[in-house]
Scaffold this active site. Sequence first.
Site, short mmCIF file in Angstrom:
data_model
loop_
_atom_site.label_atom_id
_atom_site.label_comp_id
_atom_site.label_asym_id
_atom_site.label_seq_id
_atom_site.Cartn_x
_atom_site.Cartn_y
_atom_site.Cartn_z
N LYS A 58 43.85 123.86 9.42
CA LYS A 58 44.65 123.13 10.41
C LYS A 58 44.21 121.66 10.43
CE LYS A 58 46.05 123.42 15.30
NZ LYS A 58 45.86 124.16 16.58
N SER A 73 49.97 125.63 19.01
CA SER A 73 50.11 124.42 18.22
C SER A 73 49.86 124.63 16.73
CB SER A 73 49.12 123.35 18.73
OG SER A 73 47.77 123.79 18.55
N SER A 106 46.84 128.99 20.83
CA SER A 106 47.42 128.37 19.65
C SER A 106 47.09 129.03 18.33
CB SER A 106 47.03 126.89 19.59
OG SER A 106 47.59 126.19 20.66
#
Length: 512
Positions: free
Chosen positions: A80, A155, A179
């Site tokens: 990420k 997210s 998330s």
Amino acid sequence: MSDLTRRTAAELADALAGGETTSVELTQAHLDRIAAVDGDVHAFLHIDGEGALAQAAAADARRAAGAPASPLDGVPIAVKDVMATAGLPTTCGSRILEGWVPPYDATVVKRLREAGLPILGKTNMDEFAMGSSTEHSAYGATHNPWDLSRIPGGSGGGSAAAVAAYEAPLAIGTDTGGSIRQPGAVTGTVGVKPTYGGVSRYGLVALANSLDQAGPVTRTVLDAALLHEIIGGHDPLDSTSIDAPLPKLVDAAREGASGDLTGVRIGVVTELGGEGYQPGVLARFQESVELMTKAGAEVVEVSCPTFVHALATYYLILPAEASSNLAKFDAMRYGLRVLPEGPDGTVLPSPSAEEVMRATRDAGFGDEVKRRIILGTYALSSGYYDAYYGQAQKVRTLVSRDFEAAFQQADVLISPTAPTTAFKLGEKVDDPLAMYLNDLATIPANLSGVPGISVPNGLADEDGLPSGIQILAPALADDRVYRVGAAVEALHIAAWGGPLLAQAPELEGPAR
């Protein structure tokens, strides 16, 4: 699609160990898959093909010498874009960090490199991890591989979509209010939020320091356990890191894979279900409960009254911490710098530092980030601190006490991971309150720091899209979520006749 991209990380590790393939071959297969489908999915912000292949070649050399660095040495991974990566851009999905290349690795990234996992690239995310749909990225939305018109969660939707689309066998996400787990639920993948402090936060660009936690995104519970054992453990560079050995997570996952839950006490959280939850999500959850009961589990209802206040509590604490953390993006040291303009549209000749900062933050931050900065600054302001932030911290303590009481009655707690399946892109992007409700079931775990996992548990009848079951355990008992999660996974796979992702529509190129 190459057979190599369809295999789990554990299967790829076995293939490498048995000499069936090489890390270079399987890394190239995943890079080819990214080239074929990521134009539609947009899971990645940055691809490092050259670096990944060089790391793969080094992994092959270690195996040839009989000295692999870890069980997953040579298995590629996606990270990420909130984790610092030396030599690779780290933008956090924001214009204000566009092009920034960190001079160091986050501890999680350092441990991945030491374990020999080639890093394919950095995945898309809501700007500074603020969102539940990955629509708030400054670089465009990510699409759900099950239905390209829908969101992949957030997210960390980029990490979940990359794994679901077979672009990467493993990924790293971060979970501040759900998330990792919520994207897992809506993409049919496995997502784990470790115990707070169980995985180092050093080098993770902070959203809310007391809530953020990095963790695995995978296609199976065993894969998550293998990855968790690599990235977890004490880190002296992180003052919140727990100085204690990790539980035996892989052993727990292998034990749970038998599907036997005899003697395990399962608590169904009353407050995490019912009104606001999609009927198909509740139906799949009830089926999971029935499977667990048949597998020998003792199922009881557990009430956690303060959980109904968790959402409001979270959206006072998180913006307060975010407004403080994001103050460092001031155009003075690194990142974007925008010179202010006068009324005639020309650049001011001698702007002050404050004027440059104002212009840069206005241009560099998106609407959702600005919204939360304003809310957080207000909650921390003189005269309102005790009424809002102070009260929220008191409720947070009550949430933790509810968890403690619940774990006196049950070994693990369960609920649907998210109240609905993936919604349409654009459906909620202009309605922040509706967006925030997607984290209804996941937020309590972040407020208290307990570990949780989301495991796929079927397709909702209404739309044929994935849903997930969330399993929570006491702090430091991460092995419980792996044992029960692996059992639930095995029970469902036996009922379906194969993994849920096998039922996903195929992506073959620029057009579906």
